[in-house]
Design a protein around this motif. Sequence first.
Motif, PDB file in Angstrom:
ATOM      1  N   ALA A  63       7.452  -8.708   4.845  1.00 49.90           N
ATOM      2  CA  ALA A  63       5.803  -8.457   5.118  1.00 49.90           C
ATOM      3  C   ALA A  63       5.022  -8.735   3.951  1.00 49.90           C
ATOM      4  CB  ALA A  63       6.291  -6.828   5.102  1.00 49.90           C
ATOM      5  N   LYS A  64       3.851  -9.051   4.014  1.00 49.08           N
ATOM      6  CA  LYS A  64       2.943  -9.148   3.389  1.00 49.08           C
ATOM      7  C   LYS A  64       2.082  -8.536   2.435  1.00 49.08           C
ATOM      8  CE  LYS A  64      -1.473 -11.876   3.093  1.00 49.08           C
ATOM      9  NZ  LYS A  64      -3.019 -13.178   3.439  1.00 49.08           N
ATOM     10  N   PHE A  65       1.992  -8.677   1.194  1.00 52.07           N
ATOM     11  CA  PHE A  65       1.697  -7.997   0.797  1.00 52.07           C
ATOM     12  C   PHE A  65       0.661  -8.716  -0.354  1.00 52.07           C
ATOM     13  CE2 PHE A  65       0.802  -6.570  -4.166  1.00 52.07           C
ATOM     14  CZ  PHE A  65       0.904  -4.690  -3.710  1.00 52.07           C
ATOM     15  N   THR A  66      -0.970  -7.591  -0.574  1.00 52.55           N
ATOM     16  CA  THR A  66      -2.041  -8.571  -1.326  1.00 52.55           C
ATOM     17  C   THR A  66      -2.469  -7.784  -2.042  1.00 52.55           C
ATOM     18  OG1 THR A  66      -2.059  -9.117   0.781  1.00 52.55           O
ATOM     19  CG2 THR A  66      -3.862  -9.669  -0.909  1.00 52.55           C
ATOM     20  N   GLU A  67      -2.872  -8.007  -3.049  1.00 57.51           N
ATOM     21  CA  GLU A  67      -3.277  -7.559  -4.332  1.00 57.51           C
ATOM     22  C   GLU A  67      -5.164  -7.787  -5.187  1.00 57.51           C
ATOM     23  OE1 GLU A  67      -1.246  -6.487  -8.263  1.00 57.51           O
ATOM     24  OE2 GLU A  67      -3.024  -7.685  -8.660  1.00 57.51           O
ATOM     25  N   VAL A 101     -11.477  -2.193 -10.079  1.00 58.84           N
ATOM     26  CA  VAL A 101     -11.300  -1.695  -8.933  1.00 58.84           C
ATOM     27  C   VAL A 101     -10.061  -2.958  -8.717  1.00 58.84           C
ATOM     28  CG1 VAL A 101     -11.948  -0.762  -5.971  1.00 58.84           C
ATOM     29  CG2 VAL A 101     -13.468  -1.078  -8.131  1.00 58.84           C
ATOM     30  N   ILE A 102      -9.151  -1.963  -8.163  1.00 56.58           N
ATOM     31  CA  ILE A 102      -7.885  -2.859  -7.773  1.00 56.58           C
ATOM     32  C   ILE A 102      -7.416  -2.423  -6.184  1.00 56.58           C
ATOM     33  CG2 ILE A 102      -5.198  -2.940  -7.917  1.00 56.58           C
ATOM     34  CD1 ILE A 102      -6.122  -2.332 -11.425  1.00 56.58           C
ATOM     35  N   GLN A 103      -7.160  -3.070  -5.070  1.00 55.26           N
ATOM     36  CA  GLN A 103      -7.113  -2.378  -3.825  1.00 55.26           C
ATOM     37  C   GLN A 103      -5.898  -3.087  -3.672  1.00 55.26           C
ATOM     38  OE1 GLN A 103      -7.999  -4.425   0.619  1.00 55.26           O
ATOM     39  NE2 GLN A 103      -9.368  -2.718   0.550  1.00 55.26           N
ATOM     40  N   LEU A 104      -4.094  -2.502  -3.932  1.00 59.76           N
ATOM     41  CA  LEU A 104      -3.332  -2.902  -2.702  1.00 59.76           C
ATOM     42  C   LEU A 104      -2.917  -2.495  -1.122  1.00 59.76           C
ATOM     43  CD1 LEU A 104      -1.077  -0.881  -5.470  1.00 59.76           C
ATOM     44  CD2 LEU A 104      -2.077  -3.154  -5.637  1.00 59.76           C
ATOM     45  N   VAL A 106      -6.613   7.200  -7.494  1.00 59.68           N
ATOM     46  CA  VAL A 106      -6.113   6.260  -6.809  1.00 59.68           C
ATOM     47  C   VAL A 106      -6.906   7.020  -5.227  1.00 59.68           C
ATOM     48  CG1 VAL A 106      -4.095   7.202  -6.738  1.00 59.68           C
ATOM     49  CG2 VAL A 106      -4.187   4.756  -5.823  1.00 59.68           C
ATOM     50  N   LYS A 107      -7.167   5.854  -3.987  1.00 57.86           N
ATOM     51  CA  LYS A 107      -7.367   6.968  -3.086  1.00 57.86           C
ATOM     52  C   LYS A 107      -6.351   6.008  -1.797  1.00 57.86           C
ATOM     53  CE  LYS A 107     -11.659   5.751  -0.910  1.00 57.86           C
ATOM     54  NZ  LYS A 107     -12.749   6.027  -1.198  1.00 57.86           N
ATOM     55  N   ILE A 108      -5.496   6.856  -1.268  1.00 56.33           N
ATOM     56  CA  ILE A 108      -4.666   5.841  -0.387  1.00 56.33           C
ATOM     57  C   ILE A 108      -5.138   6.398   1.300  1.00 56.33           C
ATOM     58  CG2 ILE A 108      -2.477   5.840  -1.979  1.00 56.33           C
ATOM     59  CD1 ILE A 108      -1.677   8.478  -0.587  1.00 56.33           C
ATOM     60  N   ASN A 109      -4.803   5.625   2.440  1.00 54.42           N
ATOM     61  CA  ASN A 109      -4.958   5.649   4.009  1.00 54.42           C
ATOM     62  C   ASN A 109      -3.545   6.623   4.753  1.00 54.42           C
ATOM     63  OD1 ASN A 109      -3.056   3.388   3.820  1.00 54.42           O
ATOM     64  ND2 ASN A 109      -4.096   2.317   5.450  1.00 54.42           N
ATOM     65  N   GLN A 110      -3.245   6.520   3.558  1.00 53.41           N
ATOM     66  CA  GLN A 110      -1.385   7.584   4.210  1.00 53.41           C
ATOM     67  C   GLN A 110      -0.321   7.472   3.594  1.00 53.41           C
ATOM     68  OE1 GLN A 110       0.330   4.580   7.838  1.00 53.41           O
ATOM     69  NE2 GLN A 110       2.279   4.542   6.421  1.00 53.41           N
ATOM     70  N   ASN A 152       5.316   5.436   0.613  1.00 56.47           N
ATOM     71  CA  ASN A 152       5.059   5.015   2.159  1.00 56.47           C
ATOM     72  C   ASN A 152       3.336   4.493   2.081  1.00 56.47           C
ATOM     73  OD1 ASN A 152       6.748   7.943   2.499  1.00 56.47           O
ATOM     74  ND2 ASN A 152       7.644   5.891   3.099  1.00 56.47           N
ATOM     75  N   VAL A 153       2.684   4.284   1.210  1.00 51.54           N
ATOM     76  CA  VAL A 153       1.574   3.655   1.139  1.00 51.54           C
ATOM     77  C   VAL A 153       1.472   2.668   1.678  1.00 51.54           C
ATOM     78  CG1 VAL A 153      -0.875   3.285  -0.439  1.00 51.54           C
ATOM     79  CG2 VAL A 153       0.930   4.998  -0.732  1.00 51.54           C
ATOM     80  N   LYS A 154      -0.231   2.415   2.873  1.00 47.58           N
ATOM     81  CA  LYS A 154       0.106   0.593   3.556  1.00 47.58           C
ATOM     82  C   LYS A 154      -1.274   0.457   2.864  1.00 47.58           C
ATOM     83  CE  LYS A 154       0.693  -0.349   7.281  1.00 47.58           C
ATOM     84  NZ  LYS A 154       0.990  -1.231   8.639  1.00 47.58           N
ATOM     85  N   GLU A 155      -1.911   1.415   1.999  1.00 45.19           N
ATOM     86  CA  GLU A 155      -3.662   0.655   1.581  1.00 45.19           C
ATOM     87  C   GLU A 155      -3.701   1.117  -0.065  1.00 45.19           C
ATOM     88  OE1 GLU A 155      -6.700  -1.280   3.547  1.00 45.19           O
ATOM     89  OE2 GLU A 155      -7.645   0.393   3.226  1.00 45.19           O
ATOM     90  N   ALA A 156      -3.796   0.891  -0.698  1.00 48.31           N
ATOM     91  CA  ALA A 156      -4.624   1.645  -1.937  1.00 48.31           C
ATOM     92  C   ALA A 156      -5.443   1.391  -2.646  1.00 48.31           C
ATOM     93  CB  ALA A 156      -2.888   2.434  -2.926  1.00 48.31           C
ATOM     94  N   THR A 157      -6.363   2.652  -2.802  1.00 50.28           N
ATOM     95  CA  THR A 157      -7.245   1.776  -3.749  1.00 50.28           C
ATOM     96  C   THR A 157      -7.283   2.207  -5.170  1.00 50.28           C
ATOM     97  OG1 THR A 157      -8.845   1.232  -2.257  1.00 50.28           O
ATOM     98  CG2 THR A 157      -9.684   1.677  -3.867  1.00 50.28           C
TER      99      THR A 157
END
Length: 347
Positions: free
Chosen positions: A163-167, A179-182, A249-253, A267-272
């Motif tokens: 699975a792809k991961f991006t930072e 700012v860091i987005q994972l 930190v702010k997460i979408n799930q 279980n985080v798909k996107e974190a800022t």
Amino acid sequence: MIFKKTFLFLLAYGLITVFSCTSEKEEVIEQENLIWYAQPATTWMQALPIGNGRLGAMVFGGTDTERIQLNEDSMWAGGPDWPATKGTPKDLKEIRQLIKNDAVHQADKEIVEKFSFKTVLRSHQTMGDLFINFPKNRTIENYKRSLSLDKALVTTSYVANGAKFTEKVFSSAVEDVLVIQLSAENKNGIDFNLKLSRPEDHGHPTVTISNPKKDEISMTGMVTQFGGKRESKPYPIDFGVKFETRLKVKINQGTVETNNGALELKNVKEATIYIVGNTSFYHQNFKEVNTKTLENLKNKAFQTILDNHIADYQKLYNRVQLDLGGQALDSIATDKRLQRIKNGNVD
């Protein structure tokens, strides 16, 4: 600052690609200017720099543990309490005459005697480190760590267990925040933890770390330098600029939980991740300034903050264009290109 020096060093090797134009329509086709590597940094000098003039970082791009070393420009030990040098305008004139007379060794001796404190150790210091700890023993493929000179943006991407991961990491002058987005594309997201730390000073703790809120880390302290020197003699500096580094930190799930000053995310798909830092050098109420900066970001989307950062940065960056020729070697990692030059090849 170190970020500007690193940029100029890399620029000197001619690693910037170009903007090319078609002669018929005079349309500018942008070729993104990247410094990139196919592996994480193992030393500080291999990390990639970002900064907004005051608040910056060096990004290592680790896959098991990501280290982001933090920097703020007023992190100094001591204060304006040292006496002035004893040199006078007359002394300076005499030293200049010694240099004109090629008596450089005597001039150097006079400079040390009249205008310096001899050996001095009193240094600008780190704001600390953010460590992002990922699951161990993942299978990593297609790794790339890059600095876009066009966007002042560091991006690390790879495939982990299929699975792809991006930072993405940048420092915004508009919002005065790092700012860091994972983001992870696997179905159940990813687990990781966030920790702030700062090295001890000759055995003396330099920070206190806490969780002011369930999604925040606060690291407060004072810059000291117990190994300081003045007049070539030990001169411990036990006071200096006070500071707070704050992470939110702010997460979408998924979930976020505090753990002895750290944050555990599952279980985080996107974190800022937002990092702010201020000191007593600029603000007596530096903690309140951090709080206000984070409050101003509450309703702003990551992409909006990034777009505003790029637009602000490019007002300066796009004033100059440098064309060094074709892009035939852009597919080769920067360290490999440097090695080719050392081996006698042309770049």
